[in-house]
Each structure stands twice: as structure tokens, then as C-alpha cells.
Write an enzyme that holds these catalytic residues in place. Structure first.
Site, PDB file in Angstrom:
ATOM      1  N   GLU A  51     -57.678 -16.203 -27.069  1.00  0.00           N
ATOM      2  CA  GLU A  51     -56.909 -17.380 -26.628  1.00  0.00           C
ATOM      3  C   GLU A  51     -57.687 -18.244 -25.646  1.00  0.00           C
ATOM      4  O   GLU A  51     -57.508 -19.459 -25.593  1.00  0.00           O
ATOM      5  CB  GLU A  51     -55.582 -16.950 -26.002  1.00  0.00           C
ATOM      6  CG  GLU A  51     -54.578 -16.361 -26.993  1.00  0.00           C
ATOM      7  CD  GLU A  51     -54.744 -14.867 -27.219  1.00  0.00           C
ATOM      8  OE1 GLU A  51     -55.748 -14.287 -26.737  1.00  0.00           O
ATOM      9  OE2 GLU A  51     -53.865 -14.272 -27.878  1.00  0.00           O
ATOM     10  N   PHE A 113     -40.628  -6.698 -24.705  1.00  0.00           N
ATOM     11  CA  PHE A 113     -41.981  -6.527 -25.232  1.00  0.00           C
ATOM     12  C   PHE A 113     -42.703  -7.884 -25.271  1.00  0.00           C
ATOM     13  O   PHE A 113     -42.171  -8.873 -25.759  1.00  0.00           O
ATOM     14  CB  PHE A 113     -41.932  -5.928 -26.637  1.00  0.00           C
ATOM     15  CG  PHE A 113     -43.294  -5.831 -27.277  1.00  0.00           C
ATOM     16  CD1 PHE A 113     -44.281  -5.005 -26.729  1.00  0.00           C
ATOM     17  CD2 PHE A 113     -43.609  -6.589 -28.391  1.00  0.00           C
ATOM     18  CE1 PHE A 113     -45.539  -4.943 -27.295  1.00  0.00           C
ATOM     19  CE2 PHE A 113     -44.871  -6.518 -28.972  1.00  0.00           C
ATOM     20  CZ  PHE A 113     -45.833  -5.695 -28.411  1.00  0.00           C
ATOM     21  N   GLN A 114     -43.900  -7.913 -24.749  1.00  0.00           N
ATOM     22  CA  GLN A 114     -44.732  -9.115 -24.677  1.00  0.00           C
ATOM     23  C   GLN A 114     -44.016 -10.285 -23.994  1.00  0.00           C
ATOM     24  O   GLN A 114     -44.246 -11.439 -24.312  1.00  0.00           O
ATOM     25  CB  GLN A 114     -45.254  -9.515 -26.070  1.00  0.00           C
ATOM     26  CG  GLN A 114     -46.273  -8.516 -26.605  1.00  0.00           C
ATOM     27  CD  GLN A 114     -47.046  -9.002 -27.826  1.00  0.00           C
ATOM     28  OE1 GLN A 114     -46.557  -9.807 -28.603  1.00  0.00           O
ATOM     29  NE2 GLN A 114     -48.251  -8.487 -27.998  1.00  0.00           N
ATOM     30  N   LYS A 163     -38.584 -17.422 -29.258  1.00  0.00           N
ATOM     31  CA  LYS A 163     -38.590 -17.308 -30.721  1.00  0.00           C
ATOM     32  C   LYS A 163     -37.256 -17.736 -31.331  1.00  0.00           C
ATOM     33  O   LYS A 163     -37.221 -18.324 -32.413  1.00  0.00           O
ATOM     34  CB  LYS A 163     -38.914 -15.871 -31.117  1.00  0.00           C
ATOM     35  CG  LYS A 163     -39.119 -15.665 -32.597  1.00  0.00           C
ATOM     36  CD  LYS A 163     -39.846 -14.365 -32.879  1.00  0.00           C
ATOM     37  CE  LYS A 163     -39.403 -13.738 -34.188  1.00  0.00           C
ATOM     38  NZ  LYS A 163     -38.269 -12.821 -34.076  1.00  0.00           N
ATOM     39  N   MET A 478     -77.513 -17.924 -10.608  1.00  0.00           N
ATOM     40  CA  MET A 478     -77.190 -18.715  -9.428  1.00  0.00           C
ATOM     41  C   MET A 478     -76.760 -17.816  -8.273  1.00  0.00           C
ATOM     42  O   MET A 478     -77.125 -18.055  -7.121  1.00  0.00           O
ATOM     43  CB  MET A 478     -76.093 -19.729  -9.756  1.00  0.00           C
ATOM     44  CG  MET A 478     -75.831 -20.709  -8.646  1.00  0.00           C
ATOM     45  SD  MET A 478     -77.292 -21.701  -8.270  1.00  0.00           S
ATOM     46  CE  MET A 478     -77.052 -23.100  -9.364  1.00  0.00           C
TER      47      MET A 478
END
Lengths: 578, 84
Positions: A51, A113-114, A163, A478
Site C-alpha cells: 500500500e 477483524f482488520q 463495507k 547521509m
């Protein structure tokens, strides 16, 4: 009115109406209705491998087109993986829409969940965000999100989509208009404030124009050039201002600030006026705001009122779109007598040129035989500077900024404010999709590239002819440089010994690879890679492990403390930000 | 020295507004001492929030501008500044 479409289908339809060409995304359970609605859409889905990659691709797409990049991911970890990308876009004022799936509304707050409270979590890294709880709101909120992302100072807007909201029948109005009673677009610039800028400019003998990202976002490059040439002022640019004024123009001083040119920084010490055009005077630029050009009048043009006086208190300012302000400013200023000033600036350029020494065969004992600056310089020569460049963050980024001069707007894509490792390669994918006919080159470090290299699949799948130049010094260079200067060479957590063979890695993804280890191979191999158009290719440049970016102004210090060569004694750790 | 500031915010009553205001203040070291919201008499689109905070007066202008920048905030006024 009852609609045969569900919320997700309506959302995708509105995205089509709004001119969305690509969605960068990664699917998952809570986003199933959205991905299903995309199946028959004219919008092309670019399935990424992570993602974060999706957000940087959308970012790269947005930076070259000026249109918002659109991201679609699922709930929970899918959503949290977009946070770095949104923060990157927010820091650099890039328009972006992030759509996240969410668990069903009845389970919100029940640790489903999630489930992640992405709405609460992202408030400080977005311009605005939404959690839609009613399907009927989808049309209005989607339009609002695009309006907010693209108007005024651009930025990312997140919409969280449970959803059940996306799967329910849509019973609202498709033509619902935005309802943002408190949101005010920047007003027309105040003519008196523009006059006050003009009055100070007209009195100046030693002016400098400072071009930032805002100049590019407003498309003000022609006006910047017109102003510089009219008043005969030298022009310096920030890292993200590259392309706002041609860096090969005789009036250009290149980049200023921490790793900017000596002549830009020294000219700042001597100028009597500095006009910032869409630059926010951040700590990479000013070093220490209390000591920053005390002798100069400071003028500020910015579209965001909150930037005025945030770091530097200006002597005069105008709030508004840079292009519009400059268009109204131009008739009010007259040519200045800056002949002596320009002679002095030329002298500074002669005295303190930006340079590196190629080895020319004199390779130090036990060293790799190639310098990163040399690789980037040759790439610049071979392309005539005609390429869209993306970078990660670190030494390679600064060398690219110094030696790959940028003349055209929207061809330099770098994570400036956020300093996000792993940005460059996915941003190049987004840029190449937006500009299929242009040469796109990601200049990345070995550290940053390994953070998002899974997108080799994405680039290979779409046969994108972009180039990935991996500047491999097997260090987080760096940070190592700072440890060398300020921490007595204690290289804690910066040695990347054990890097993969990047060529073999590319080949495993079906990506053409080239390797450069010696100066003698440099020109020919780079030319071959640039000519390769059948898909992406990777160029693995193995460079000197311990090399440093000069000039350098340690954080928090003034231009007087600039370092131009490796110190022979340990320096005190600077107190300023990193 | 910390100073007590009283702000009046005219805002659209949209989701998240309290958190957004609190984030702006918290990030800049302003603590919220009291907060009161009520419908805004002059315009039915808006509500009014009265906020008493304590923080560094040198950051007052920046805090005010950042509050005003919030999408759902229409106007911000600093009503009272008390040194404490």
C-alpha cells in the site's frame, strides 16, 4: 430516488466523472465492493505490491499532472500502510485521495477483524478526512474530497468507507453538491499588499528571488522568469522549487540551504532583499531563522495564511496564488540597476563552483572506483537534462539535486518535507504512467530502494520504460556522513553491508539490469540503459562507500558555518533538527 | 511564561472537529482548560466553541492561524489574553 447501484458503484462513477484515469491500490476484504465496482470501470487499476507503493505512485502521478492521485486500499493494516505516503503528500502539498475500506458500521469500535480507526489516526497527516456512515453521503463527500485536495494549498484527503456503506443500495442524489460552509478559498490577493512588495523591490539594489514548490503548484514558472529578467535579480530555488526557474539560466544560483551551492548561500548573506515565492522558509533553508539574512528585507508570497510569519517574520507579504500575485506585481516593478550585484554573484560562482573530482584513474587503495556525483553528472549529460527525475532521500538525493539541473516545471519529484525513503521508485511508476512518452528516471539509494523494491513487479507487469539508478554505497550514507563529522566515526546502525546483488534481484522480477563499477564503463553502460525501451531497467552503480555531500551547513547553524570539505577534527553535534 | 488565552471558534458541526482542534493545540503545547460549545445565534450553519487554553504567547498567532486553517472552522477570534 431508488438507484440500482450500490454505494461503491456510485463512488466509482463519480471518480470517472471527475476524470480519474488511474487508481493505485491493493485489495482486501473490507474493500471488496469497491474493487468489484472497478471491474467494469474505465478507470485503470494499478495493482501494487504494497500500500505504501500505491501512495507514492499516486503522489508521482499528481506531481507531474497536477491532478489528484487516487489510492484504494482495504481496512486495518492496508489502511495504516498508507500513512507514510499521506504524510509525504501533506508535507509537500500534493493533491491525493485515499479511499480505505472499513469494517461494517455496526462493528465500529468493537475491535473487529482488520478494524483500524484510520479516521482518527490520520487527522494530523492529511488536509482533511472523512468516515462515511451513510451511503447517501457518498456523492457529496467524494466531491468535497476532490475540492479540498485540489483547491488552495493542495493536500491529501482520506475517505474511510465501511463495507456495508459501499454495498448498500445508493438512495441519495448523484448530483449532490458540496456542503462546506466553513471552507474558504483563498481570496483575491490584496492589491495593497502587492503594492507593498513592489515598493520594497523597487528600492532594492541586491535582490534575490527564492522559488519554492508553491511557484510550481500554481504554474508560475513563466511569471517567475519574467520577474527575474525584468528586475535582473538572481534566482535561487529550494529542493522542491527545482524547475520553477531554469537552473541553467544565467541568473540561476541553483539550490540554496543545507546542501545548496556555496554561491547561493553566500549571495544570501550579501543580498538586501529576498522574495520567497511559495517557499515556507523551512529549517533546511534558513539553518537558524534568528540568524537568517538579518541584513535583507524579507518578502513572502504564499497561498497559505498560516505560513506567513510561521518561521520568518516578513517585512511585506501577499497571501494568494503565486501566479496571480506575480501577474499583478509585474506591472508595479521597474528594471533595477543590479549590474554590480550580478557581477558580484558571478564572482561568487567563479570563486566557489559546485564541483566534484572524478578519480580519472587515481583510485584510492581499497576503494570502489566510482563516485556517485560522477554517475549523476554523466546521466545528466547523456539525457541533456531532458528527463523526469524522482529520488529517495539522502546523499544521492542531494547529489542529484546538485548535478542534475532542472529546467522544466514538474520534472523533479522528490520527497522534500517528509524525507521519505522508498519514495523515488514508486513515484517514478506513477510519473511514467502519467507521461508515457517521457524519459523517467528514479535515482535511488540502496537503503531507500529496498523499502519499496517489491514494486519491481508492478513496473515489469506494465512494461514501463522507466530507469532505476541505484546508487549503492552500502551505507545509509547521509547518516554515516553525520557520524563521521560529529560522532567520531561511530557508524552505529548505518552499515548496509549484505545488500543483495541488485542486478540479480531485478532479473528475478524479469527486469533488465546493468551494472557499473568503473568510470570506464560509465558512459557506455548508461547510454545502453537509456536506450532500452522494452520495459523497466535497473542500473546498479557500485560507488565509493565513504563519500560526503558538500557544501553542508550543519543543522541549526547559519551560512557562516558552512563546511566545504571533510573536517580534520571532530565537530560538535549541531543542536538544530536532524 | 505561559499565558491564558480564550478563543472563540465559529465552526461547522462536522465529524472530528473536536479532535482536530485539540490536535492543533496539543502539538503546539497549548493545554485546554475549558471548552464549551453551543449553537451560533447569528447563523444556523454554524456552532460556536469557547476555548480557554494555557500556552506560550509567542505561538499564539501560529495557533490561531492553524485553527483557522481547519476545513470546518469558519472564523477564530482571540478574546482574552491573561498572563499567569
Amino acid at each position: 430516488m431508488e438507484s440500482a447501484k450500490n454505494g461503491a458503484q456510485v463512488l466509482i462513477e463519480i471518480l470517472e466523472q471527475l476524470g480519474v484515469e488511474y487508481i493505485f491500490g491493493y485489495s482486501g476484504g473490507a474493500a471488496l465492493p469497491l474493487f468489484d465496482a472497478l471491474y467494469h470501470s474505465s478507470i485503470k487499476l494499478i495493482l501494487t505490491r504494497h500500500e505504501q507503493g500505491a501512495t507514492h505512485m499516486a503522489d508521482g502521478y499528481a506531481r507531474v499532472t497536477g491532478k489528484p492521485g487516487v489510492v484504494l486500499v482495504t481496512s486495518g493494516p492496508g489502511a495504516t500502510n498508507t500513512i507514510t505516503g499521506m504524510m509525504t503528500a501533506q508535507m509537500d502539498s500534493v493533491p491525493m485521495i485515499v479511499l480505505t475500506g472499513q469494517t461494517i458500521t455496526s462493528l465500529l469500535g468493537l475491535d473487529a477483524f482488520q478494524e483500524a480507526d484510520i479516521f482518527g489516526m490520520t487527522m494530523s497527516v492529511v488536509k482533511h478526512n472523512y468516515l462515511i456512515k451513510n451511503t447517501a453521503d457518498i456523492s457529496r463527500i467524494t466531491r468535497e474530497a476532490f475540492h479540498i485536495a485540489t483547491s488552495g494549498r493542495p493536500g491529501p484527503v482520506l475517505i474511510d468507507l465501511p463495507k456495508d456503506v459501499t454495498s448498500a443500495p445508493f438512495n441519495g442524489s448523484l448530483t449532490d453538491q458540496i456542503d462546506l460552509p466553513a471552507f474558504q478559498l483563498p481570496a483575491r490577493p490584496n492589491p495593497e499588499s502587492i503594492q507593498s512588495l513592489a515598493d520594497l523591490i523597487n528600492q532594492s539594489h541586491k535582490p534575490i528571488l527564492l522559488v519554492g514548490h508553491g511557484a510550481l503548484l500554481s504554474g508560475a514558472a513563466p511569471e517567475v522568469r519574467a520577474l527575474a529578467e525584468l528586475i535582473q535579480a538572481p534566482v535561487t530555488n529550494t529542493l522542491l522549487g527545482k524547475g520553477g526557474f531554469p537552473e541553467t539560466h544565467p541568473l540561476s544560483l541553483g539550490m540554496l540551504g543545507m546542501y545548496g551551492t556555496v554561491y547561493a548561500n553566500k549571495a544570501l548573506l550579501e543580498c538586501d532583499l529576498i522574495l520567497s515565492i511559495g517557499c515556507r522558509w523551512d529549517d533546511r533553508i534558513n539553518g537558524n531563522p534568528k540568524k537568517f539574512c538579518p541584513q535583507a528585507k524579507k518578502l513572502h508570497i504564499d497561498i497559505d495564511p498560516a505560513e506567513i510569519g510561521k518561521i520568518v517574520v516578513p517585512d511585506a507579504y501577499a497571501i494568494g496564488d503565486a501566479k496571480q500575485v506575480l501577474q499583478e506585481l509585474l506591472p508595479l516593478v521597474h528594471p533595477l540597476d543590479t549590474e554590480k550585484w550580478l557581477e558580484r554573484v558571478q564572482e561568487l560562482k567563479r570563486l566557489y563552483p559546485l564541483q566534484y573530482r572524478p578519480f580519472n584513474g587515481n583510485i584510492p587503495e581499497g576503494s570502489a572506483s566510482l563516485r556517485a556525483q560522477h554517475v549523476i553528472d554523466v546521466l545528466y549529460q547523456l539525457t541533456n537534462g531532458n528527463a523526469i527525475i524522482t529520488t529517495d532521500v539522502g546523499q544521492h538525493q542531494m547529489w542529484a539535486a546538485q548535478y542534475f539541473k532542472t529546467d522544466q516545471p514538474d520534472t523533479w519529484l522528490s520527497s522534500g518535507g517528509a524525507g521519505t525513503m522508498g519514495f523515488g521508485f514508486p513515484a517514478a511508476i506513477g510519473a511514467q504512467l502519467a507521461r508515457p512518452d517521457q524519459q523517467v528516471i528514479a535515482i535511488v539509494g540502496d537503503g531507500g530502494f529496498q523499502m519499496t523494491l517489491c514494486e519491481l513487479s508492478t513496473a515489469a507487469l506494465h512494461k514501463l520504460p522507466l530507469k532505476i539508478l541505484v546508487i549503492d554505497n552500502k551505507y545509509l550514507g547521509m547518516v554515516r556522513q553525520w557520524q563521521e563529522f560529529f560522532l567520531d566515526g561511530r557508524y552505529s546502525g548505518t552499515d548496509l553491508e549484505g545488500n543483495p546483488d541488485f542486478c540479480m534481484l531485478a532479473q528475478a522480477y524479469g527486469v533488465k539490469a546493468f551494472r557499473i563499477t568503473k568510470e570506464e564503463e560509465l558512459e557506455q553502460t548508461l547510454a545502453e540503459a537509456l536506450a532500452y525501451q522494452s520495459g523497466p531497467c535497473l542500473i546498479h552503480a557500485e560507488v565509493v562507500k565513504e563519500d560526503n555531500v558538500f557544501p553542508m551547513i550543519p543543522a541549526g547553524q547559519s551560512i557562516h558555518e558552512m563546511i566545504t570539505e571533510s573536517p580534520t577534527v571532530p565537530l560538535q553535534m549541531p543542536e538544530g533538527s536532524t | 511564561m505561559e499565558t491564558q488565552h480564550t478563543f472563540s471558534l465559529i465552526y461547522a458541526r462536522k465529524p472530528g472537529i473536536l479532535i482536530r482542534v485539540a490536535l492543533v493545540l496539543e502539538r503546539r503545547g497549548y493545554t485546554i482548560e475549558s471548552m464549551n460549545t453551543s449553537p451560533y445565534d447569528s447563523n444556523p450553519d454554524f456552532w460556536e466553541m469557547m476555548l480557554t487554553t494555557e500556552g506560550d504567547p509567542a505561538k499564539l498567532e501560529q495557533v490561531t492561524r492553524q485553527l483557522a486553517k481547519l476545513i470546518d472552522v469558519f472564523a477564530v477570534q482571540v478574546l482574552r489574553e491573561v498572563y499567569c
